[in-house]
Design a protein around this motif. Sequence first.
Motif, PDB file in Angstrom:
ATOM      1  N   GLN A 104     -46.772  52.498 -92.694  1.00  0.00           N
ATOM      2  CA  GLN A 104     -48.081  52.757 -92.107  1.00  0.00           C
ATOM      3  C   GLN A 104     -48.673  53.996 -92.776  1.00  0.00           C
ATOM      4  N   ILE A 105     -49.942  53.871 -93.178  1.00  0.00           N
ATOM      5  CA  ILE A 105     -50.646  54.983 -93.808  1.00  0.00           C
ATOM      6  C   ILE A 105     -51.580  55.616 -92.790  1.00  0.00           C
ATOM      7  N   GLY A 106     -51.642  56.943 -92.801  1.00  0.00           N
ATOM      8  CA  GLY A 106     -52.590  57.656 -91.967  1.00  0.00           C
ATOM      9  C   GLY A 106     -53.151  58.823 -92.750  1.00  0.00           C
ATOM     10  N   ALA A 107     -54.258  59.389 -92.273  1.00  0.00           N
ATOM     11  CA  ALA A 107     -54.866  60.509 -92.982  1.00  0.00           C
ATOM     12  C   ALA A 107     -53.997  61.758 -92.880  1.00  0.00           C
ATOM     13  N   ASP A 108     -53.194  61.870 -91.815  1.00  0.00           N
ATOM     14  CA  ASP A 108     -52.383  63.070 -91.617  1.00  0.00           C
ATOM     15  C   ASP A 108     -50.904  62.860 -91.903  1.00  0.00           C
ATOM     16  N   LYS A 109     -50.377  61.711 -91.532  1.00  0.00           N
ATOM     17  CA  LYS A 109     -48.994  61.403 -91.898  1.00  0.00           C
ATOM     18  C   LYS A 109     -48.850  59.912 -92.169  1.00  0.00           C
ATOM     19  N   SER A 110     -47.851  59.590 -92.953  1.00  0.00           N
ATOM     20  CA  SER A 110     -47.597  58.203 -93.333  1.00  0.00           C
ATOM     21  C   SER A 110     -46.097  57.983 -93.325  1.00  0.00           C
ATOM     22  N   ARG A 111     -45.704  56.694 -93.305  1.00  0.00           N
ATOM     23  CA  ARG A 111     -44.272  56.429 -93.284  1.00  0.00           C
ATOM     24  C   ARG A 111     -43.935  55.130 -94.003  1.00  0.00           C
ATOM     25  N   LEU A 112     -42.712  55.084 -94.500  1.00  0.00           N
ATOM     26  CA  LEU A 112     -42.136  53.835 -94.973  1.00  0.00           C
ATOM     27  C   LEU A 112     -40.775  53.682 -94.315  1.00  0.00           C
ATOM     28  N   ASP A 113     -40.424  52.442 -93.975  1.00  0.00           N
ATOM     29  CA  ASP A 113     -39.094  52.136 -93.441  1.00  0.00           C
ATOM     30  C   ASP A 113     -38.279  51.462 -94.536  1.00  0.00           C
ATOM     31  N   PHE A 114     -37.060  51.968 -94.748  1.00  0.00           N
ATOM     32  CA  PHE A 114     -36.209  51.446 -95.815  1.00  0.00           C
ATOM     33  C   PHE A 114     -34.939  50.842 -95.241  1.00  0.00           C
ATOM     34  N   ASN A 115     -34.524  49.760 -95.849  1.00  0.00           N
ATOM     35  CA  ASN A 115     -33.254  49.141 -95.499  1.00  0.00           C
ATOM     36  C   ASN A 115     -32.165  49.779 -96.364  1.00  0.00           C
ATOM     37  N   VAL A 116     -31.645  50.919 -95.908  1.00  0.00           N
ATOM     38  CA  VAL A 116     -30.596  51.632 -96.651  1.00  0.00           C
ATOM     39  C   VAL A 116     -29.519  52.095 -95.671  1.00  0.00           C
ATOM     40  N   PRO A 117     -28.304  52.303 -96.172  1.00  0.00           N
ATOM     41  CA  PRO A 117     -27.219  52.727 -95.285  1.00  0.00           C
ATOM     42  C   PRO A 117     -27.479  54.105 -94.676  1.00  0.00           C
ATOM     43  N   ALA A 118     -26.781  54.382 -93.606  1.00  0.00           N
ATOM     44  CA  ALA A 118     -26.912  55.669 -92.919  1.00  0.00           C
ATOM     45  C   ALA A 118     -26.488  56.826 -93.816  1.00  0.00           C
ATOM     46  N   GLU A 119     -26.979  58.009 -93.479  1.00  0.00           N
ATOM     47  CA  GLU A 119     -26.535  59.262 -94.091  1.00  0.00           C
ATOM     48  C   GLU A 119     -26.756  59.329 -95.599  1.00  0.00           C
ATOM     49  N   SER A 120     -27.590  58.453 -96.144  1.00  0.00           N
ATOM     50  CA  SER A 120     -27.730  58.465 -97.598  1.00  0.00           C
ATOM     51  C   SER A 120     -29.025  59.115 -98.063  1.00  0.00           C
ATOM     52  N   LEU A 121     -29.864  59.524 -97.134  1.00  0.00           N
ATOM     53  CA  LEU A 121     -31.164  60.069 -97.536  1.00  0.00           C
ATOM     54  C   LEU A 121     -31.254  61.555 -97.188  1.00  0.00           C
ATOM     55  N   ASP A 122     -31.735  62.326 -98.150  1.00  0.00           N
ATOM     56  CA  ASP A 122     -31.862  63.770 -97.958  1.00  0.00           C
ATOM     57  C   ASP A 122     -33.336  64.167 -98.065  1.00  0.00           C
ATOM     58  N   LYS A 123     -33.836  64.796 -96.991  1.00  0.00           N
ATOM     59  CA  LYS A 123     -35.243  65.166 -96.881  1.00  0.00           C
ATOM     60  C   LYS A 123     -35.722  66.006 -98.065  1.00  0.00           C
ATOM     61  N   ASP A 124     -34.988  67.071 -98.346  1.00  0.00           N
ATOM     62  CA  ASP A 124     -35.421  68.006 -99.393  1.00  0.00           C
ATOM     63  C   ASP A 124     -35.351  67.376-100.776  1.00  0.00           C
ATOM     64  N   ALA A 125     -34.310  66.565-101.005  1.00  0.00           N
ATOM     65  CA  ALA A 125     -34.166  65.924-102.316  1.00  0.00           C
ATOM     66  C   ALA A 125     -35.301  64.925-102.555  1.00  0.00           C
ATOM     67  N   ILE A 126     -35.670  64.177-101.508  1.00  0.00           N
ATOM     68  CA  ILE A 126     -36.756  63.202-101.663  1.00  0.00           C
ATOM     69  C   ILE A 126     -38.085  63.930-101.866  1.00  0.00           C
ATOM     70  N   THR A 127     -38.317  64.994-101.095  1.00  0.00           N
ATOM     71  CA  THR A 127     -39.537  65.787-101.265  1.00  0.00           C
ATOM     72  C   THR A 127     -39.651  66.270-102.709  1.00  0.00           C
ATOM     73  N   ALA A 128     -38.576  66.815-103.243  1.00  0.00           N
ATOM     74  CA  ALA A 128     -38.592  67.362-104.607  1.00  0.00           C
ATOM     75  C   ALA A 128     -38.824  66.263-105.642  1.00  0.00           C
ATOM     76  N   ALA A 129     -38.199  65.103-105.438  1.00  0.00           N
ATOM     77  CA  ALA A 129     -38.327  64.015-106.415  1.00  0.00           C
ATOM     78  C   ALA A 129     -39.748  63.464-106.428  1.00  0.00           C
ATOM     79  N   VAL A 130     -40.347  63.293-105.253  1.00  0.00           N
ATOM     80  CA  VAL A 130     -41.725  62.780-105.198  1.00  0.00           C
ATOM     81  C   VAL A 130     -42.679  63.813-105.798  1.00  0.00           C
TER      82      VAL A 130
END
Length: 235
Positions: A120-146
């Motif tokens: 869902q896209i919004g002017a203030d925040k947006s999100r994507l839902d991913f089919n990935v295993p637990a504990e595999s996503l890191d907030k800071d690493a994704i922020t830096a990569a994007v």
Amino acid sequence: MDALFRDDAYARSCTATVTAVDERGIRLDRTVFYPTGGGQPGDTGVLRFGGAGIRITDTVKGEGGPDDVIHVPEEGAALPAPGTEVEAILDWERRHRHMRMHTALHLLCAVVPGSVTGGQIGADKSRLDFNVPAESLDKDAITAAVNALIAADTPIGTRWITDDEMAASPDLVRTMSVKPPTGSGRVRLLDVTGVDLQPCGGTHVARTGEIGGIEVTKIENKGKQNRRVVIALKD
Ligand SMILES: [Zn+2]
């Protein structure tokens, strides 16, 4: 109907002629207003005619296919009759944020492994839902990569392929919940050069640098193998 937003996402206004008016809203022969779809909200703005103007509070698709765009007027507005010439003017600031957000989600899709199950896209925040295993996503690493992809200021283009070419390339579809709009004989691909290539009918910025920077604000656990990644623009 001429969907001007599809060829030029930067068109903020256009003149147009009213082709139909019913209880759902106003149809024009051409428009810059994007109708709700693919997780991107419909545009808002103004229709000006005869020295007056009415607010458009939403834009949606009718039953007549992807180019059947209905402009939803504010309640109680005096509607223009078919044949009336109008000027259609977007709330550009809001739409431009949608373009930045939408493009940022393509980059997020390139950074996070797994298929996309919703968004869902919004002017203030947006999100994507991913089919990935637990504990595999890191907030800071994704922020830096994007943000690294944003800083690379990569050009973004679109091209069209036929429905048959689309059917022959199932690997192009990252999003399980949003089927590419086939049926009109052709599908539009969004190409973030060398980063992401997938069917998309939304509006995007011309270069990744225009997004200006994002932050992953939250990663939520939405059930087995389902991670919701929420982003915000830095300004
Ligand atoms: Zn897109």
